[in-house]
Design a protein around this motif. Structure first.
Motif, short mmCIF file in Angstrom:
data_model
loop_
_atom_site.label_atom_id
_atom_site.label_comp_id
_atom_site.label_asym_id
_atom_site.label_seq_id
_atom_site.Cartn_x
_atom_site.Cartn_y
_atom_site.Cartn_z
N PHE A 277 53.05 38.62 25.16
CA PHE A 277 53.54 39.40 26.73
C PHE A 277 52.10 39.48 27.25
CE2 PHE A 277 54.59 42.17 29.83
CZ PHE A 277 56.08 42.49 29.55
N PHE A 278 51.83 38.89 28.49
CA PHE A 278 50.92 39.15 29.35
C PHE A 278 51.08 40.15 30.23
CE2 PHE A 278 49.89 34.68 27.60
CZ PHE A 278 48.20 34.99 27.45
N SER A 279 50.19 41.30 30.00
CA SER A 279 50.50 42.31 31.04
C SER A 279 49.40 42.51 31.94
CB SER A 279 50.57 43.74 30.21
OG SER A 279 50.98 45.08 31.04
N LEU A 280 49.46 41.80 33.02
CA LEU A 280 48.46 41.76 33.92
C LEU A 280 48.30 43.28 34.79
CD1 LEU A 280 48.91 38.04 35.10
CD2 LEU A 280 47.37 38.80 33.30
N GLU A 281 49.29 43.73 34.76
CA GLU A 281 49.25 44.88 35.59
C GLU A 281 48.95 46.20 34.87
OE1 GLU A 281 51.67 46.45 39.55
OE2 GLU A 281 53.03 45.71 37.78
N MET A 282 49.86 46.50 33.73
CA MET A 282 49.98 47.85 33.31
C MET A 282 48.85 47.33 31.87
SD MET A 282 53.58 49.30 33.27
CE MET A 282 54.41 47.98 32.61
N SER A 283 48.54 48.67 31.11
CA SER A 283 47.56 48.43 29.89
C SER A 283 48.58 48.40 28.90
CB SER A 283 47.08 49.77 29.93
OG SER A 283 47.59 50.95 29.81
N SER A 284 48.19 48.02 27.81
CA SER A 284 49.08 47.92 26.48
C SER A 284 49.70 49.06 26.04
CB SER A 284 48.25 47.28 25.41
OG SER A 284 47.26 48.00 25.06
N LEU B 248 49.47 37.82 39.98
CA LEU B 248 48.14 38.64 39.54
C LEU B 248 47.19 37.55 38.87
CD1 LEU B 248 49.24 41.91 38.12
CD2 LEU B 248 47.98 41.45 40.49
N LEU B 249 47.90 36.25 38.65
CA LEU B 249 47.15 35.30 38.08
C LEU B 249 46.01 34.65 39.17
CD1 LEU B 249 49.69 33.48 35.78
CD2 LEU B 249 47.50 34.34 35.02
N GLN B 250 45.10 34.10 38.67
CA GLN B 250 44.14 33.40 39.77
C GLN B 250 44.19 31.80 39.24
OE1 GLN B 250 40.18 34.93 39.46
NE2 GLN B 250 41.01 36.95 39.50
N GLY B 251 44.17 30.94 40.24
CA GLY B 251 43.76 29.70 40.10
C GLY B 251 42.30 29.18 39.22
N SER B 252 42.29 28.00 39.27
CA SER B 252 41.09 27.53 38.80
C SER B 252 39.71 27.73 39.44
CB SER B 252 41.11 26.06 38.34
OG SER B 252 41.10 25.28 39.65
N GLY B 253 39.92 27.94 40.89
CA GLY B 253 38.85 28.41 41.66
C GLY B 253 37.93 27.12 42.03
N LYS B 254 38.33 26.18 41.83
CA LYS B 254 37.44 24.70 42.05
C LYS B 254 36.86 24.41 43.37
CE LYS B 254 39.78 22.13 38.45
NZ LYS B 254 40.72 20.92 38.02
N ARG B 255 37.95 25.13 44.40
CA ARG B 255 37.42 24.78 45.69
C ARG B 255 37.64 26.22 46.50
NH1 ARG B 255 40.48 20.39 44.64
NH2 ARG B 255 42.37 21.56 45.75
N SER B 256 36.62 26.72 47.04
CA SER B 256 36.55 28.09 47.65
C SER B 256 37.67 28.03 48.77
CB SER B 256 35.33 28.60 47.99
OG SER B 256 34.82 27.69 48.74
N SER B 257 37.86 26.70 49.35
CA SER B 257 38.72 26.59 50.87
C SER B 257 40.25 26.53 50.42
CB SER B 257 38.31 25.45 51.13
OG SER B 257 38.32 24.26 50.31
N ASP B 258 40.39 26.41 48.99
CA ASP B 258 41.83 26.61 48.75
C ASP B 258 42.70 27.98 49.47
OD1 ASP B 258 41.46 24.15 47.67
OD2 ASP B 258 42.04 25.14 45.73
N SER B 259 43.70 27.61 49.86
CA SER B 259 44.51 28.76 50.27
C SER B 259 45.29 29.32 49.19
CB SER B 259 45.45 28.23 51.56
OG SER B 259 46.42 27.58 50.75
#
Length: 495
Positions: free
Chosen positions: A262-269, A349-360
């Motif tokens: 369980f990936f809880s990206l919003e709440m603490s464990s 709440l997940l992020q992409g790889s951030g390879k290109r800062s111009s990505d929307s």
């Protein structure tokens, strides 16, 4: 002292030759030049970089280009892509290519030879990663913490593990049929006759057939609809039902339920555990936090907590994860503890790889959903990802969600095997309470009686079955979903 130790390590590494086998490289290249069909035995997994000798990489690459173009790759045709004066060692290129053809192995051995070269290349990559790890640890750059270095090494190791797999390519339809029959047999033998993993909610299972391996399931809804509550209910039910048996080869096979990540990206464990504790004990989480409980309720909490301690439910509370980091941690959990179901709260709440800062953000969400679907297939487990809905739902009279309401990207709908929406009419109706004593109030009260304690799970998309609506019981006090009792099983009303 550190410098001398580093120098000694480098000298020791230099003294040992990196793993390789020049003779196998020569014989395999010769086999390809003599019989181009050999190339198709190894092309699925063998790449130019797997050859140790640089000139061998060039020969393999140029031969591959010719064969893929429908042309013949032979010592005579390949030599035209090298300068006339080119030599390998002291031998002219033409003579060297002819020697390769003379040293050719048989096509029967080609795949084994190719796999041997790939194994050697993986060993060289492991050595390179290890050397880089040692050097960076000694240098201790200011901008790179040990934790960052660990994550970078893990990323490279997992990337290497993925590139080292031989699976893939075409399989026979007979093998696919065998898998289908095995799945049907498992469904017949399992409690509830489900092909997938039971959610613990009978009506949902009946509509879905359980959570299917390698499926990406999206559970979406507006805030306060109960997405996280439904996800925690399902995760707990699966973990509680877990049963496994040891196999003759020493591995463990899941028979029922499953191991849940369980990936809880919003709440603490701690918040997530409190919520699950409230759901299962029947004591409100707000009372637990305030300490507003009596002795009997505390005893119930303690008994429930004791029962839950052994559940195979693992929580990662890290915030701001990228899709790559999440995938690496999921792989690690599967290798170390096992994994049958993955839950992510929540997708935005997940992020992409951030390879290109111009990505929307739309492109980023597309990368995330594509990555989650690929992860579900790779680990062969269902991935249940929660998702927010856009505000346009609130502008409609009928606030039941639709596929078009999925926020930020159509790729969520496209990549998902199933899309479900949580909807509670009670939440919206409660905010429209008219003045007490009026005719409108009595109409409103009648409507509230109908929808109170009820929730709808709307299946808007399903690759394996029908769409439709599943009605569930929802206890708002402890945020617990459960199956509705059929009308013919309800106790008689006392007037």
């Amino acid at each position: 002292m550190a410098t001398s130790a580093l120098s000694l390590a480098n000298e020791t590494a230099a003294a040992r030759m990196a793993p390789h086998n020049v003779e196998i490289e020569r014989q395999l290249l010769g086999a390809i030049l003599v019989n181009n069909e050999t190339f198709y035995r190894v092309t699925d997994f063998l790449e130019p970089g797997h050859f140790f000798i640089e000139q061998h990489r060039s020969i393999y690459e140029k031969s591959a280009q010719l064969i893929r173009a429908g042309k013949i790759a032979s010592p005579i045709t390949v030599k035209t892509f090298f300068p006339a004066e080119a030599k390998i060692g002291e031998v002219p290129i033409t003579q060297y290519l002819l020697r390769l053809a003379a040293d050719a192995t048989t096509i029967i051995n080609a795949e084994d030879y190719g796999r041997t070269l790939m194994d050697l290349a993986l060993r060289r990559s492991l050595i390179s990663i290890g050397e880089d790890m040692v050097n960076v640890a000694y240098d201790s750059p200011i901008d790179q913490t040990p934790r960052h270095q660990i994550e970078e090494v893990e990323r490279r190791l997992f990337s290497l593990a993925e590139s080292g797999r031989f699976e893939g390519g075409f399989g026979s339809f007979s093998d696919a049929l065998t898998l289908a029959i095995d799945m049907a047999a498992a469904a017949y033998e399992r409690d509830g006759h489900l092909s997938g993993i039971s959610t613990g909610l009978v009506d949902m299972d009946r509509q879905m057939g359980g959570l299917q391996p390698s499926d990406l399931v999206i559970l979406a809804g507006r805030p306060a609809m109960g997405k996280t509550s439904l996800a925690t209910n399902i995760a707990f039910n699966i973990a509680k039902a877990y049963r496994a048996e040891d196999q003759p080869d020493g591995t463990t096979k899941t028979i029922d339920g499953g191991i849940v990540g369980f990936f809880s990206l919003e709440m603490s464990s701690e918040q997530l555990a409190t919520r699950i504790l409230a759901e299962q004990s029947g004591v409100s989480s707000s009372k637990i936090r305030r300490g507003d409980i009596d002795e009997e309720q505390f005893a119930r909490l303690a008994a429930t907590a004791q029962e839950m301690r052994t559940l195979p439910l693992f929580i990662d509370q890290s915030g701001g994860l990228t899709i790559g980091q999440l995938a690496a941690r999921a792989r690690r959990l599967k290798r170390q503890r096992g994994l049958d179901v993955l839950v992510i709260d929540y997708l935005q709440l997940l992020q992409g790889s951030g390879k290109r800062s111009s990505d929307s953000r739309v492109q980023e969400i597309t990368e995330i959903t594509t990555g989650l679907k690929a992860l579900a297939k790779e680990l062969n487990v269902p991935v249940l990802a929660l998702s927010q809905l856009s505000r346009q739902v609130e502008a409609r009279d009928d606030k039941r969600p639709q596929l078009a309401d999925l926020r930020e990207s159509g790729s969520i709908e496209q990549d998902a095997d199933m899309v479900m929406f949580v909807f509670r009419e009670e939440y919206y109706l409660k905010s429209r309470m008219p003045k007490e004593g009026t005719e409108e109030f009595f109409e409103w009260q009648a409507q509230m009686d109908q929808v109170s304690g009820r929730a709808e799970v709307i299946i808007g998309k399903q690759r394996h079955g029908p769409t439709g609506t599943v009605n569930l019981q929802f206890d708002a006090e402890v945020t617990r979903f459960s199956s509705l009792a059929p009308d013919d099983h309800l106790p008689e009303r006392l007037d």
